[in-house]
Design a protein around this motif. Structure first.
Motif, PDB file in Angstrom:
ATOM      1  N   TYR A   8      10.346  26.552 -22.000  1.00 43.58           N
ATOM      2  CA  TYR A   8       9.751  26.946 -23.218  1.00 43.58           C
ATOM      3  C   TYR A   8       8.204  28.323 -23.546  1.00 43.58           C
ATOM      4  N   TYR A   9       8.129  28.756 -22.118  1.00 35.56           N
ATOM      5  CA  TYR A   9       6.918  29.192 -21.559  1.00 35.56           C
ATOM      6  C   TYR A   9       6.743  29.876 -20.858  1.00 35.56           C
ATOM      7  N   THR A  10       6.826  30.881 -20.628  1.00 29.39           N
ATOM      8  CA  THR A  10       6.014  31.369 -19.337  1.00 29.39           C
ATOM      9  C   THR A  10       4.817  32.648 -18.933  1.00 29.39           C
ATOM     10  N   GLY A  11       3.793  32.366 -20.033  1.00 27.58           N
ATOM     11  CA  GLY A  11       2.644  32.750 -19.963  1.00 27.58           C
ATOM     12  C   GLY A  11       1.555  32.435 -19.023  1.00 27.58           C
ATOM     13  N   PRO A  12       0.525  31.905 -18.573  1.00 28.68           N
ATOM     14  CA  PRO A  12      -0.437  32.377 -17.977  1.00 28.68           C
ATOM     15  C   PRO A  12      -0.899  30.486 -17.846  1.00 28.68           C
ATOM     16  N   LEU A  13      -0.990  29.742 -16.869  1.00 25.82           N
ATOM     17  CA  LEU A  13      -1.679  27.917 -17.136  1.00 25.82           C
ATOM     18  C   LEU A  13      -3.065  28.602 -16.642  1.00 25.82           C
ATOM     19  N   ASP A  14      -3.959  28.668 -17.801  1.00 25.07           N
ATOM     20  CA  ASP A  14      -5.283  29.521 -17.803  1.00 25.07           C
ATOM     21  C   ASP A  14      -6.060  27.901 -19.140  1.00 25.07           C
ATOM     22  N   GLY A  15      -5.589  26.720 -19.673  1.00 26.16           N
ATOM     23  CA  GLY A  15      -6.203  26.229 -20.576  1.00 26.16           C
ATOM     24  C   GLY A  15      -7.099  27.240 -21.594  1.00 26.16           C
ATOM     25  N   GLU A  16      -6.410  28.035 -21.464  1.00 26.82           N
ATOM     26  CA  GLU A  16      -6.717  29.257 -22.760  1.00 26.82           C
ATOM     27  C   GLU A  16      -5.243  29.366 -23.436  1.00 26.82           C
ATOM     28  N   GLY A  17      -5.388  28.759 -25.461  1.00 28.43           N
ATOM     29  CA  GLY A  17      -4.808  29.421 -26.668  1.00 28.43           C
ATOM     30  C   GLY A  17      -4.075  31.105 -26.491  1.00 28.43           C
ATOM     31  N   ASN A  18      -2.786  30.893 -26.874  1.00 25.74           N
ATOM     32  CA  ASN A  18      -2.818  32.647 -26.754  1.00 25.74           C
ATOM     33  C   ASN A  18      -1.204  32.264 -27.560  1.00 25.74           C
ATOM     34  N   ALA A  42       5.285  28.681 -27.931  1.00 30.80           N
ATOM     35  CA  ALA A  42       6.111  27.336 -27.289  1.00 30.80           C
ATOM     36  C   ALA A  42       6.249  26.351 -27.735  1.00 30.80           C
ATOM     37  N   ALA A  43       5.137  26.440 -28.240  1.00 26.75           N
ATOM     38  CA  ALA A  43       4.456  24.442 -29.083  1.00 26.75           C
ATOM     39  C   ALA A  43       5.599  24.553 -30.000  1.00 26.75           C
ATOM     40  N   VAL A  44       5.550  25.635 -31.531  1.00 27.20           N
ATOM     41  CA  VAL A  44       6.905  25.471 -31.920  1.00 27.20           C
ATOM     42  C   VAL A  44       8.019  25.125 -31.618  1.00 27.20           C
ATOM     43  N   LYS A  45       8.674  25.730 -30.393  1.00 22.04           N
ATOM     44  CA  LYS A  45       9.964  25.851 -29.839  1.00 22.04           C
ATOM     45  C   LYS A  45       9.732  24.213 -28.786  1.00 22.04           C
ATOM     46  N   VAL A  46       8.991  23.425 -28.546  1.00 24.65           N
ATOM     47  CA  VAL A  46       8.840  22.627 -27.966  1.00 24.65           C
ATOM     48  C   VAL A  46       9.406  21.369 -28.966  1.00 24.65           C
ATOM     49  N   ARG A  47       8.525  21.033 -29.974  1.00 23.92           N
ATOM     50  CA  ARG A  47       8.501  21.041 -31.381  1.00 23.92           C
ATOM     51  C   ARG A  47       9.856  20.995 -31.810  1.00 23.92           C
ATOM     52  N   THR A  48      10.163  21.552 -31.818  1.00 22.72           N
ATOM     53  CA  THR A  48      11.972  21.434 -32.525  1.00 22.72           C
ATOM     54  C   THR A  48      12.990  20.988 -31.503  1.00 22.72           C
ATOM     55  N   ALA A  49      12.346  21.020 -30.151  1.00 20.35           N
ATOM     56  CA  ALA A  49      13.826  20.413 -29.487  1.00 20.35           C
ATOM     57  C   ALA A  49      13.732  19.559 -29.849  1.00 20.35           C
ATOM     58  N   LEU A  83      -5.708  19.876 -22.573  1.00 23.22           N
ATOM     59  CA  LEU A  83      -5.294  19.640 -23.081  1.00 23.22           C
ATOM     60  C   LEU A  83      -3.800  21.245 -23.084  1.00 23.22           C
ATOM     61  N   ILE A  84      -4.639  21.597 -23.223  1.00 21.88           N
ATOM     62  CA  ILE A  84      -3.773  22.365 -23.249  1.00 21.88           C
ATOM     63  C   ILE A  84      -3.128  23.073 -22.328  1.00 21.88           C
ATOM     64  N   PHE A  85      -4.222  23.014 -20.853  1.00 22.85           N
ATOM     65  CA  PHE A  85      -3.372  23.313 -20.022  1.00 22.85           C
ATOM     66  C   PHE A  85      -2.191  22.517 -19.366  1.00 22.85           C
ATOM     67  N   PHE A  86      -2.450  20.978 -20.361  1.00 22.80           N
ATOM     68  CA  PHE A  86      -1.242  19.756 -20.761  1.00 22.80           C
ATOM     69  C   PHE A  86       0.250  20.692 -20.538  1.00 22.80           C
ATOM     70  N   LEU A  87       0.064  20.659 -22.013  1.00 20.94           N
ATOM     71  CA  LEU A  87       0.906  21.858 -22.784  1.00 20.94           C
ATOM     72  C   LEU A  87       1.551  23.158 -22.238  1.00 20.94           C
TER      73      LEU A  87
END
Length: 585
Positions: free
Chosen positions: A380-390, A396-403, A367-371
């Motif tokens: 909205y995000y430029t971090g790694p695609l590693d399935g780990e939260g950061n 980015a999640a806040v920005k996505v929900r705002t949009a 699920l984290i990787f999907f987001l």
């Protein structure tokens, strides 16, 4: 020249007309080689060969002359006679030959027509799902799906009743689904390819790679229930024992079903939820009239029928195309139901979305990787695609929900998941876009982006077929893309790939190729030098590259040199390049 006893005829047949005795006659159109008898005593047709002329003898009991005799008889001025019995026999035989000619000639004409070939040109099969396949192609692009490698086995007919090329139909369907996105690489595997396990072990060893597909499609035609429903109506009548007639109508329904499942080639386990089982009802209907009339020992049979049937093979093609849409839609987690015309708010669709979400939530990493993937895809995000939260992902999640007009909190719930899958997430606006990876977090200036490639083997020269290990390191966090110019002059992209789709490489953690990825990089078996070139950019640019440069991982590209690839990267923001040549002895 004495021509008594003979009638002249026109050499060019004209419309038939009766004439008086002793007058000329002509054949009707189409009656080539035969002349209908007219009211002239003893008149009858000429034998074969006397085409277009009806020379009738005046003398009672006369009969046709053989080929060539007509002129000689005329010159002698005589007419050959025969008894009445001979006349009757000759007339009967001649008329029989005339009837045969009437049957044979049309057949010969039809044969000439058939030699020309079918009147209608060959046509492309257009099914109910042709547009849906193109729609899926667009969804793959929209959702950033790429480098999906799938092996397809023979799809057998377990019912032994539908003789059709099911696997070939699936290959055609996936090809139509892949026209622009090039998201799926389908590898055909058949019974003649050897043992599946051995095939996977040595799968697709091409040039510098030995690549194993990620997934495998297995399935069969699993159901064919004939005439599960049938209705007929008929009636008949007869007159004594000599004449019988009847009429009837009938309709039947047959069910055809197919099951397909997606497996993981890592352990041949079934991927939960990624399967398709569909069935179609095939209708056949018809009407007809038939009868039997008898006259003593001679019988005349006649029948007329009108049948309408939906073909089994065409129905199977529709099933296969529907199954391919469903199968790859579930695998890639894209809203395939929109391509089938289904309402996104339908209970079945909502249940499907819930199944996806809760299965991914139970896994956590998935699920984290999907987001991460979709937030980066939309900016909205430029971090790694590693399935780990950061922290960057939480922001980015806040920005996505705002949009999306949702509550401003860093969480991924079912509501957010549904909105992303259904394509409701817009591209990030300027105020919500994530900062590029090279943006400084302090006042200190950042160095220009640079890249290096070194061999972990520490060898200046390799043996033929020897494995090669490389380490790629940027001087700061960057998106890296690597290509190979092989010993056949082909250019291929081998990173990012189906095993590691994230091109982001942190400066503190060099990229190891092949590392833990399930492919091998080997020196040329032909003893020729090959070159690896890697390109770095401050942002992800693969989707923006021309199709000829983006291509499919481990596949030859439509470019002739690494210089063409370099030019494409420069045009899309790439600022660093490094190359490494593998010399072979």
């Amino acid at each position: 020249m004495d021509t008594r006893g003979y009638l002249e005829c026109s050499p060019h047949p004209q419309p038939f007309s009766r004439r008086e005795k002793g007058a000329s006659i002509s054949l009707p159109p189409g009656e080539v080689g035969c002349a209908n008898l007219v009211e002239v005593t003893g008149g009858f047709p000429l034998p074969p060969g006397e085409v277009g002329c009806a020379n009738l003898c005046e003398v009672k009991g006369g009969f046709p002359l053989p080929p060539g005799e007509g002129q000689r008889v005329r010159e002698r001025g005589t007419c050959i006679t025969a008894n009445l019995t001979a006349v009757v026999v000759a007339v009967a035989v001649t008329l029989s030959g005339c009837d045969a000619t009437r049957v044979v000639r049309p057949v010969e004409q039809k044969i000439e027509e058939v030699k020309k070939g079918p009147e209608r040109k060959p046509f492309r099969s257009i099914t109910n799902f042709s547009a849906a396949l193109r729609c899926m192609d667009g969804l793959m692009l929209q959702h950033g799906v790429r480098d999906v490698s799938v092996l397809v086995e023979d799809l057998t007919d377990q019912t032994k009743k539908v003789n059709a090329g099911t696997k070939d139909m699936l290959i055609s369907a996936v090809s139509d689904m892949n026209r622009r996105s090039r998201a799926i690489r389908l590898v055909a595997y058949g019974a003649d390819s050897g043992n599946l396990i051995g095939f996977l072990r040595d799968a697709e060893r091409k040039n510098a790679y030995a690549v194993v597909p990620e997934f495998d499609i297995r399935g069969s035609i699993s159901q064919f229930d004939e005439n599960v429903a049938k209705k007929s109506a008929e009636f008949g009548f007869g007159f004594g024992e000599d004449l019988v007639a009847g009429y009837g109508r009938s309709a039947t329904a047959t069910i055809l079903g197919i099951d397909l499942t997606m497996l993981s080639t890592a352990d041949l386990s079934v991927i939960p939820g990624v399967s398709s089982r569909n069935a179609v009802v095939i209708f056949k209907s018809g009407s007809g009239a038939d009868g039997d009339a008898r006259y003593q020992k001679l019988g005349v049979n006649f029948s007329t029928t009108l049948n309408k049937a939906e073909g089994n093979a065409q129905a199977l093609r529709n099933l296969v195309e529907l199954a391919s849409i469903e199968l790859f839609g579930k695998l890639a987690k894209v809203p395939y139901w929109t391509c089938l015309g289904a309402d996104p708010n339908a209970p079945e669709v909502q249940e499907e979305l819930a199944d996806w979400f809760y299965a991914m939530e139970a896994n956590g990493t998935e699920l984290i990787f999907f987001l991460q993937k979709h937030a980066r895809l939309k900016g909205y995000y430029t971090g790694p695609l590693d399935g780990e939260g950061n922290p960057q992902l939480a922001d980015a999640a806040v920005k996505v929900r705002t949009a999306l007009g949702m509550s401003k909190e860093p969480k991924a719930d079912l509501e957010l998941f549904k909105a992303i899958v259904n394509g409701q997430l817009p591209q990030a606006s300027a105020d919500l876009a994530a900062a590029p990876v090279e943006a400084p977090r302090s006042a200190a200036p950042q160095p220009d982006l640079a890249l290096s490639i070194v061999s972990r083997n520490a060898k200046p020269v390799y043996k033929r077929g020897e494995p090669v290990a490389l380490s790629i390191q940027p001087n700061r966090d960057a998106y890296v893309y690597c290509y190979l110019h092989n010993d056949e002059g082909q250019v291929q992209r081998f990173f990012p790939n189906r095993f590691l789709r994230d091109p982001l490489v942190p400066a503190a953690r060099p990229l190891e190729l092949p590392g833990a990825m399930k492919f091998q990089l080997v020196a040329s078996e032909r003893g020729k030098p090959e070159t690896v070139a890697c390109f770095a950019a401050p942002k992800e640019v693969l989707a923006a590259l021309p199709e000829a440069v983006r291509g499919v991982d481990f596949e030859p590209l439509q470019v002739s040199s690494l210089e063409e690839v370099h030019s494409a990267f420069v045009a899309n923001g790439g600022t660093a390049v490094a190359a490494y040549t593998m010399n072979v002895r």
